[in-house]
Scaffold this motif. Structure first.
Motif, PDB file in Angstrom:
ATOM      1  N   LYS A  30       0.835  -1.205   0.000  1.00  0.00           N
ATOM      2  CA  LYS A  30       0.000   0.000   0.000  1.00  0.00           C
ATOM      3  C   LYS A  30       0.870   1.256   0.000  1.00  0.00           C
ATOM      4  O   LYS A  30       0.599   2.208  -0.738  1.00  0.00           O
ATOM      5  CB  LYS A  30      -0.945   0.015   1.194  1.00  0.00           C
ATOM      6  N   SER A  31       1.927   1.270   0.811  1.00  0.00           N
ATOM      7  CA  SER A  31       2.789   2.455   0.871  1.00  0.00           C
ATOM      8  C   SER A  31       3.484   2.692  -0.466  1.00  0.00           C
ATOM      9  O   SER A  31       3.640   3.843  -0.892  1.00  0.00           O
ATOM     10  CB  SER A  31       3.812   2.348   2.004  1.00  0.00           C
ATOM     11  N   GLN A  32       3.875   1.622  -1.151  1.00  0.00           N
ATOM     12  CA  GLN A  32       4.525   1.767  -2.455  1.00  0.00           C
ATOM     13  C   GLN A  32       3.533   2.256  -3.501  1.00  0.00           C
ATOM     14  O   GLN A  32       3.873   3.089  -4.342  1.00  0.00           O
ATOM     15  CB  GLN A  32       5.150   0.431  -2.899  1.00  0.00           C
ATOM     16  N   GLU A  33       2.295   1.738  -3.446  1.00  0.00           N
ATOM     17  CA  GLU A  33       1.263   2.197  -4.370  1.00  0.00           C
ATOM     18  C   GLU A  33       0.932   3.666  -4.118  1.00  0.00           C
ATOM     19  O   GLU A  33       0.742   4.437  -5.066  1.00  0.00           O
ATOM     20  CB  GLU A  33       0.017   1.326  -4.242  1.00  0.00           C
ATOM     21  N   ASP A  34       0.875   4.057  -2.841  1.00  0.00           N
ATOM     22  CA  ASP A  34       0.610   5.457  -2.499  1.00  0.00           C
ATOM     23  C   ASP A  34       1.720   6.359  -3.017  1.00  0.00           C
ATOM     24  O   ASP A  34       1.463   7.442  -3.552  1.00  0.00           O
ATOM     25  CB  ASP A  34       0.442   5.632  -0.991  1.00  0.00           C
ATOM     26  N   LYS A  35       2.974   5.932  -2.861  1.00  0.00           N
ATOM     27  CA  LYS A  35       4.106   6.710  -3.366  1.00  0.00           C
ATOM     28  C   LYS A  35       4.008   6.867  -4.875  1.00  0.00           C
ATOM     29  O   LYS A  35       4.242   7.943  -5.414  1.00  0.00           O
ATOM     30  CB  LYS A  35       5.431   6.024  -3.023  1.00  0.00           C
ATOM     31  N   SER A  36       3.678   5.769  -5.548  1.00  0.00           N
ATOM     32  CA  SER A  36       3.566   5.791  -6.998  1.00  0.00           C
ATOM     33  C   SER A  36       2.446   6.726  -7.439  1.00  0.00           C
ATOM     34  O   SER A  36       2.596   7.498  -8.388  1.00  0.00           O
ATOM     35  CB  SER A  36       3.303   4.378  -7.523  1.00  0.00           C
ATOM     36  N   LEU A  37       1.321   6.679  -6.739  1.00  0.00           N
ATOM     37  CA  LEU A  37       0.195   7.546  -7.057  1.00  0.00           C
ATOM     38  C   LEU A  37       0.572   9.009  -6.876  1.00  0.00           C
ATOM     39  O   LEU A  37       0.274   9.846  -7.733  1.00  0.00           O
ATOM     40  CB  LEU A  37      -1.010   7.188  -6.164  1.00  0.00           C
ATOM     41  N   ASN A  40       2.915  10.147  -9.621  1.00  0.00           N
ATOM     42  CA  ASN A  40       2.185  10.378 -10.872  1.00  0.00           C
ATOM     43  C   ASN A  40       1.383  11.673 -10.803  1.00  0.00           C
ATOM     44  O   ASN A  40       1.288  12.383 -11.804  1.00  0.00           O
ATOM     45  CB  ASN A  40       1.248   9.201 -11.183  1.00  0.00           C
ATOM     46  N   ASN A  41       0.819  11.993  -9.666  1.00  0.00           N
ATOM     47  CA  ASN A  41       0.072  13.246  -9.517  1.00  0.00           C
ATOM     48  C   ASN A  41       0.988  14.460  -9.572  1.00  0.00           C
ATOM     49  O   ASN A  41       0.591  15.514 -10.048  1.00  0.00           O
ATOM     50  CB  ASN A  41      -0.721  13.254  -8.208  1.00  0.00           C
ATOM     51  N   ASP A  42       2.214  14.312  -9.076  1.00  0.00           N
ATOM     52  CA  ASP A  42       3.170  15.420  -9.108  1.00  0.00           C
ATOM     53  C   ASP A  42       3.618  15.730 -10.537  1.00  0.00           C
ATOM     54  O   ASP A  42       4.011  16.851 -10.843  1.00  0.00           O
ATOM     55  CB  ASP A  42       4.405  15.095  -8.252  1.00  0.00           C
ATOM     56  N   ASP A  43       3.563  14.723 -11.403  1.00  0.00           N
ATOM     57  CA  ASP A  43       3.972  14.906 -12.801  1.00  0.00           C
ATOM     58  C   ASP A  43       2.943  15.678 -13.601  1.00  0.00           C
ATOM     59  O   ASP A  43       3.237  16.184 -14.667  1.00  0.00           O
ATOM     60  CB  ASP A  43       4.219  13.549 -13.472  1.00  0.00           C
ATOM     61  N   GLU A  44       1.740  15.769 -13.104  1.00  0.00           N
ATOM     62  CA  GLU A  44       0.662  16.416 -13.866  1.00  0.00           C
ATOM     63  C   GLU A  44       0.627  17.909 -13.663  1.00  0.00           C
ATOM     64  O   GLU A  44       1.110  18.521 -12.853  1.00  0.00           O
ATOM     65  CB  GLU A  44      -0.693  15.813 -13.442  1.00  0.00           C
TER      66      GLU A  44
END
Length: 61
Positions: free
Chosen positions: A47-54, A57-61
């Motif tokens: 979950k923590s890795q998925e949250d980091k990935s999310l 990805n949001n920071d790239d937008e």
């Protein structure tokens, strides 16, 4: 969790002996198997890795 519980799979790896002994001891003190605690820790880590990935990805937008 029983060793032969349906849908369960064995996982192998190497960790320091002292870490294994402490992990088993603390789990037993809480009346929990190493498998139960390991599954919980793995779920939290995923979950923590998925949250980091999310968030990345949001920071790239």
């Amino acid at each position: 969790m029983s060793k032969k519980e349906s849908g369960m799979f064995e996982l192998n790896g190497y960790i320091p002996k002292a870490l294994k002994l402490k992990f088993k001891s603390l789990g037993a003190a809480c009346d929990r198997s190493m498998s139960e605690v390991l599954a919980e820790l793995m779920q939290e880590w995923i979950k923590s890795q998925e949250d980091k990935s999310l968030h990345a990805n949001n920071d790239d937008e």
